[in-house]
Write a protein that holds these residues in place. Structure first.
Motif, mmCIF file in Angstrom:
data_model
loop_
_atom_site.group_PDB
_atom_site.id
_atom_site.type_symbol
_atom_site.label_atom_id
_atom_site.label_comp_id
_atom_site.label_asym_id
_atom_site.label_seq_id
_atom_site.Cartn_x
_atom_site.Cartn_y
_atom_site.Cartn_z
ATOM 1 N N PRO A 1 0.801 -1.229 0.000
ATOM 2 C CA PRO A 1 0.000 0.000 0.000
ATOM 3 C C PRO A 1 0.829 1.272 0.000
ATOM 4 O O PRO A 1 0.392 2.302 -0.523
ATOM 5 N N TRP A 2 2.026 1.221 0.591
ATOM 6 C CA TRP A 2 2.859 2.418 0.695
ATOM 7 C C TRP A 2 3.763 2.635 -0.516
ATOM 8 O O TRP A 2 4.422 3.651 -0.616
ATOM 9 N N ASP A 3 3.780 1.699 -1.426
ATOM 10 C CA ASP A 3 4.581 1.870 -2.641
ATOM 11 C C ASP A 3 3.936 2.900 -3.567
ATOM 12 O O ASP A 3 2.708 2.933 -3.725
ATOM 13 N N VAL A 4 4.758 3.712 -4.203
ATOM 14 C CA VAL A 4 4.248 4.645 -5.212
ATOM 15 C C VAL A 4 3.921 3.858 -6.471
ATOM 16 O O VAL A 4 4.790 3.184 -7.035
ATOM 17 N N CYS A 5 2.657 3.917 -6.894
ATOM 18 C CA CYS A 5 2.234 3.132 -8.060
ATOM 19 C C CYS A 5 2.391 3.905 -9.356
ATOM 20 O O CYS A 5 2.481 3.302 -10.436
ATOM 21 N N CYS A 6 2.407 5.233 -9.277
ATOM 22 C CA CYS A 6 2.542 6.023 -10.505
ATOM 23 C C CYS A 6 2.815 7.470 -10.148
ATOM 24 O O CYS A 6 2.621 7.904 -9.007
ATOM 25 N N MET A 7 3.276 8.181 -11.139
ATOM 26 C CA MET A 7 3.404 9.632 -11.041
ATOM 27 C C MET A 7 2.439 10.223 -12.062
ATOM 28 O O MET A 7 2.493 9.883 -13.246
ATOM 29 N N ILE A 8 1.543 11.091 -11.603
ATOM 30 C CA ILE A 8 0.553 11.708 -12.479
ATOM 31 C C ILE A 8 0.777 13.208 -12.474
ATOM 32 O O ILE A 8 0.890 13.831 -11.413
ATOM 33 N N TRP A 9 0.813 13.783 -13.666
ATOM 34 C CA TRP A 9 1.064 15.219 -13.775
ATOM 35 C C TRP A 9 -0.219 15.994 -13.533
ATOM 36 O O TRP A 9 -1.250 15.707 -14.116
ATOM 37 N N THR A 10 -0.126 16.958 -12.644
ATOM 38 C CA THR A 10 -1.256 17.831 -12.380
ATOM 39 C C THR A 10 -0.860 19.241 -12.784
ATOM 40 O O THR A 10 0.322 19.568 -12.901
ATOM 41 N N SER A 11 -1.851 20.072 -13.019
ATOM 42 C CA SER A 11 -1.578 21.395 -13.580
ATOM 43 C C SER A 11 -0.799 22.261 -12.615
ATOM 44 O O SER A 11 -1.024 22.243 -11.405
ATOM 45 N N GLY A 12 0.137 23.029 -13.154
ATOM 46 C CA GLY A 12 0.810 24.041 -12.367
ATOM 47 C C GLY A 12 -0.094 25.258 -12.237
ATOM 48 O O GLY A 12 -0.939 25.517 -13.072
ATOM 49 N N THR A 13 0.063 26.006 -11.165
ATOM 50 C CA THR A 13 -0.765 27.198 -10.966
ATOM 51 C C THR A 13 0.112 28.441 -10.937
ATOM 52 O O THR A 13 -0.050 29.351 -11.730
ATOM 53 N N THR A 14 1.063 28.481 -10.020
ATOM 54 C CA THR A 14 2.008 29.595 -10.008
ATOM 55 C C THR A 14 3.351 29.146 -10.549
ATOM 56 O O THR A 14 4.353 29.829 -10.409
ATOM 57 N N GLY A 15 3.397 27.986 -11.163
ATOM 58 C CA GLY A 15 4.623 27.451 -11.721
ATOM 59 C C GLY A 15 4.308 26.301 -12.644
ATOM 60 O O GLY A 15 3.155 26.056 -12.968
ATOM 61 N N PRO A 16 5.329 25.581 -13.076
ATOM 62 C CA PRO A 16 5.118 24.490 -14.023
ATOM 63 C C PRO A 16 4.304 23.351 -13.421
ATOM 64 O O PRO A 16 4.117 23.255 -12.209
ATOM 65 N N SER A 17 3.834 22.444 -14.294
ATOM 66 C CA SER A 17 3.113 21.258 -13.847
ATOM 67 C C SER A 17 3.971 20.446 -12.894
ATOM 68 O O SER A 17 5.196 20.453 -12.966
ATOM 69 N N LYS A 18 3.276 19.708 -11.998
ATOM 70 C CA LYS A 18 3.961 18.955 -10.960
ATOM 71 C C LYS A 18 3.627 17.473 -11.105
ATOM 72 O O LYS A 18 2.486 17.113 -11.418
ATOM 73 N N GLY A 19 4.623 16.623 -10.842
ATOM 74 C CA GLY A 19 4.411 15.185 -10.866
ATOM 75 C C GLY A 19 3.988 14.703 -9.486
ATOM 76 O O GLY A 19 4.774 14.724 -8.539
ATOM 77 N N VAL A 20 2.724 14.268 -9.368
ATOM 78 C CA VAL A 20 2.193 13.823 -8.084
ATOM 79 C C VAL A 20 2.540 12.357 -7.867
ATOM 80 O O VAL A 20 2.252 11.511 -8.723
ATOM 81 N N LEU A 21 3.141 12.045 -6.744
ATOM 82 C CA LEU A 21 3.498 10.675 -6.400
ATOM 83 C C LEU A 21 2.310 10.029 -5.687
ATOM 84 O O LEU A 21 1.949 10.419 -4.565
ATOM 85 N N VAL A 22 1.697 9.053 -6.345
ATOM 86 C CA VAL A 22 0.451 8.442 -5.874
ATOM 87 C C VAL A 22 0.742 7.046 -5.333
ATOM 88 O O VAL A 22 1.166 6.165 -6.090
ATOM 89 N N PRO A 23 0.510 6.793 -4.048
ATOM 90 C CA PRO A 23 0.712 5.433 -3.511
ATOM 91 C C PRO A 23 -0.432 4.500 -3.931
ATOM 92 O O PRO A 23 -1.536 4.943 -4.261
ATOM 93 N N TRP A 24 -0.171 3.205 -3.873
ATOM 94 C CA TRP A 24 -1.198 2.222 -4.212
ATOM 95 C C TRP A 24 -2.419 2.359 -3.316
ATOM 96 O O TRP A 24 -3.562 2.178 -3.765
ATOM 97 N N ALA A 25 -2.228 2.668 -2.036
ATOM 98 C CA ALA A 25 -3.374 2.790 -1.133
ATOM 99 C C ALA A 25 -4.285 3.931 -1.560
ATOM 100 O O ALA A 25 -5.512 3.822 -1.464
#
Length: 537
Positions: A176-200
Motif C-alpha cells: 500500500p505504501w509503494d508509489v504506483c505512478c506519477m501523475i502530472w497535475t496542472s501548475g498554478t504559479t509554476g510548471p506542472s507537478k508530478g504527483v506521487l500516488v501510492p497504491w493505497a
C-alpha cells in the motif's frame, strides 16, 4: 469498509489481477472496440511479460519509467508490469509536444520511455534536450522505419520476443505504501507537478464504485491513462469484477452505438461529455439502450433532462484531486441536489473549510478546503523533485487544496471556485503558467495572462490577454495559427484579447487574474471558434 480495516496488499490491483487469473482464468473481462478481447489470465501474463522484458533492459526498483501510450490494454499491462519490479510508471499525455514534452520527460529523471510509433517523430524533436533519457521502446513499429536518435531504440516486438510471462526473479510484491505512478497535475504559479500516488490512494479512489456498480454491470472505458480517471476506472472494474468495453478516446458519434453493441450499463461522463451527448438531435430510440447509471462531476443542471431522455436510473457524483483521492461522493445514485459534490467519505478522510489562517469557518460560509486522512498512504506522498511545493501544500498537518468550498448543515459539500489559476478544459487540467510561456515566445508578445473563460459545455475555455510589443500589428488569428504547431491541442487558447497593459498588484507586480476573469469577454475579445479556425489533430 470499516475505518479500522487497513488497506492490505490483497486490495491492490496487481494482486487482484493475479487472483482473478487464478480463480477465473478464462473470463473475458475486457473487450476493445477494435475487436480484440482479453481474459484475466491473458492480461496477467501480459503484465508479467512486460515486467520481465523491462527488467531485461535494466529497469529496477524505484526507477521512473515514462509512457506516452494512449488508452489501451498495453498501457495498463505496462503499469502493472512495472509494479512487479517496484518501478514507478510515469504516464504522459499523448498530446504533449515541444517544451511541454521535454519538460515532463526531463523532470521525471527517467532513463526509459515507451512510445507508440506514430508519436516517435514528436519525441525525436526534443531528444537532444534529454541527456538522461537512454532508451526508447517503440510500440507498433514492425513495419515502420526507425529514425536515428541519440537514444537506443528498441521495437516492442523485439523487446518481448522469447520473454517468459512469469513472475520476474526477485519479484517486488506491491504494498500500500509503494508509489504506483506519477501523475502530472496542472501548475498554478509554476510548471506542472508530478504527483506521487501510492497504491493505497489509488485503491481509495476505486472503492467509491461500491454501491454504484453491481454484478452483471459492464462499464465503458474511454478515459486516458495519464489521468487518475483512466487508471481508477480500469482498477475499479478489476476490483469489482465488472467487465469493461474500451475505446481509445470519447466519441460523441460512437457513444450510443457502443453502448448498444456491447450492452454497456455504466459509464463515467464528465460534464462536457454529458452536454455534447445531450446537444445531439433527439432520436426516436434514445431510451432504447442498456445504460443504467453514470458517474458525473460536477453535476450539471441538465442532468435530469439527460437521465429522462435516455432512460437512466440515476447518477453518482464525487469530488477529488490527484493529490488526495475522492474525499466526497454521493450516496450511490441518490444525489442530495444538483449543486453538491456529495458528503464526506469519513471512513477515509477528515476535512475542514477554513479561512486564511486555517481556522474553520461556519457552515454556509466559503473557505479553502483542507484535507487529511484516517488511513496511512491514501494521499499523495509529494510532488516529485519539488520539496518546496510539497511543503507549501502541506501546512499545519493538512493538505491545502486551493479550492473554495462551503458545507451546509446537512453535511453536503459544495465546490465554489478555484483559488488557484488552473484552467480545466474538457477533462484536462491546464497550467496558466505554461500557456503563458508558449504565448510569450512569440516575438510580438510583450506580456500575457492566461485565464479561464466560460464554455458552453461547462468547465472552462482558455483565454489569453496579451500585450503586444510597441508597433506590432499582430492579429489574434496570426497568434493562434503560430501556436497551433507549437503547443498541445488542449492548451490552445480559444479567446484572445489585446490590451495596453495587464492589471498588476502594487507590491509584487503580479497580474491580478481575478480582475481579468471578472471582466469576462467583450466586443474586443476574439473567438477562434467563431472565426472558423481549424485545429488539426
Amino acid at each position: 469498509m470499516d475505518s479500522m480495516t487497513w488497506i492490505q496488499r490483497n486490495d491492490l490491483l496487481p494482486h487482484i489481477l493475479r487472483r482473478r487469473a487464478e480463480e477465473s482464468p478464462d473470463r473475458v473481462y475486457l473487450r476493445h472496440v477494435d475487436g480484440t478481447s482479453l481474459t484475466y489470465r491473458e492480461s496477467y501474463e501480459a503484465s508479467l511479460l512486460w515486467a520481465n522484458a523491462l527488467r531485461g533492459v535494466g529497469v529496477t526498483a524505484g526507477e521512473n519509467v515514462l509512457s506516452l501510450l494512449p488508452n489501451s490494454p498495453d498501457s495498463y499491462h505496462i503499469w502493472v508490469g512495472l509494479s512487479w519490479l517496484g518501478a514507478v510508471e510515469v504516464s504522459l499525455s499523448p498530446d504533449y509536444r515541444g517544451r511541454m514534452l521535454s519538460y515532463t520527460i526531463g523532470t521525471a529523471d527517467a532513463k526509459l520511455l515507451i512510445v507508440p510509433a506514430h508519436l516517435l517523430g514528436r519525441v525525436g524533436e526534443v531528444t537532444d534536450e534529454l541527456p538522461s533519457l537512454r532508451t526508447i521502446i517503440v510500440v507498433g513499429s514492425d513495419d515502420v522505419s526507425l529514425p536515428t536518435l541519440p537514444q537506443r531504440l528498441i521495437r516492442s516486438a523485439d523487446l518481448c520476443s522469447g520473454v517468459a510471462p512469469s513472475l520476474p526473479a526477485g519479484v517486488h510484491e506491491p504494498a500500500p505504501w509503494d508509489v504506483c505512478c506519477m501523475i502530472w497535475t496542472s501548475g498554478t504559479t509554476g510548471p506542472s507537478k508530478g504527483v506521487l500516488v501510492p497504491w493505497a490512494e489509488m485503491y481509495s479512489f476505486c472503492h467509491v464504485l461500491s454501491g454504484v456498480v453491481e454484478n452483471g454491470d459492464k462499464t465503458y472505458h474511454f478515459l486516458p491513462p495519464h489521468h487518475n480517471s483512466g487508471k481508477v476506472l480500469y482498477y475499479g472494474a478489476v476490483l469489482h469484477d465488472i467487465p469493461m468495453v474500451m475505446r481509445e478516446t470519447f466519441s460523441v458519434s460512437r457513444f450510443w452505438s457502443d453502448v448498444r453493441d456491447y450492452e454497456v450499463s455504466h459509464a463515467v461522463l464528465f460534464e462536457p461529455m454529458l452536454r455534447m451527448l445531450l446537444n445531439a438531435a433527439p432520436q426516436a430510440d434514445d431510451v432504447d439502450n442498456s445504460l443504467r447509471r453514470i458517474g458525473t462531476a460536477p453535476v450539471s443542471d441538465h442532468l435530469p433532462d439527460f437521465l429522462r431522455r435516455f432512460g437512466l436510473e440515476g447518477a453518482n457524483t464525487f469530488y477529488g484531486m490527484t493529490e488526495v483521492g475522492l474525499p466526497f461522493a454521493s450516496d450511490g445514485i441518490d444525489l442530495a441536489n444538483l449543486d453538491s459534490c456529495g458528503a464526506l467519505r469519513d471512513d477515509f478522510y477528515e476535512v475542514r473549510v477554513v479561512d486564511d489562517h486555517d481556522y474553520p469557518v461556519a457552515p454556509g460560509q466559503v473557505g479553502e478546503l483542507i484535507i487529511r486522512s484516517h488511513h496511512p498512504w491514501i494521499m499523495n506522498v509529494g510532488y516529485y523533485g519539488m520539496a518546496d511545493r510539497t511543503a507549501g501544500a502541506w501546512l499545519n498537518g493538512w493538505f491545502h487544496t486551493g479550492d473554495a468550498f462551503r458545507v451546509d448543515e446537512a453535511g453536503n459539500y459544495y465546490f465554489v471556485d478555484r483559488l488557484k489559476d488552473a484552467i480545466r478544459r474538457r477533462g484536462e487540467n491546464i497550467s496558466s503558467f505554461e500557456v503563458e510561456a508558449y504565448v510569450n515566445e512569440h516575438p510580438d508578445v510583450a506580456a500575457t495572462a492566461a485565464v479561464a473563460a466560460p464554455s458552453e459545455l461547462g468547465e472552462d475555455e482558455v483565454k489569453v490577454v496579451v500585450v503586444r510589443v510597441d508597433g506590432s500589428k499582430l492579429t489574434p488569428a496570426q497568434l493562434v495559427n503560430w501556436l497551433i504547431p507549437r503547443m498541445p491541442r488542449f492548451m490552445l487558447p480559444r479567446f484572445v484579447e489585446f490590451v495596453d497593459d495587464l492589471p498588476r498588484t502594487e507590491a509584487t507586480f503580479r497580474t491580478r487574474k481575478v480582475e481579468l476573469r471578472e471582466r469576462g469577454n467583450s466586443s474586443y475579445t476574439w473567438d477562434s471558434e467563431a472565426a472558423g479556425v481549424v485545429v488539426p489533430r
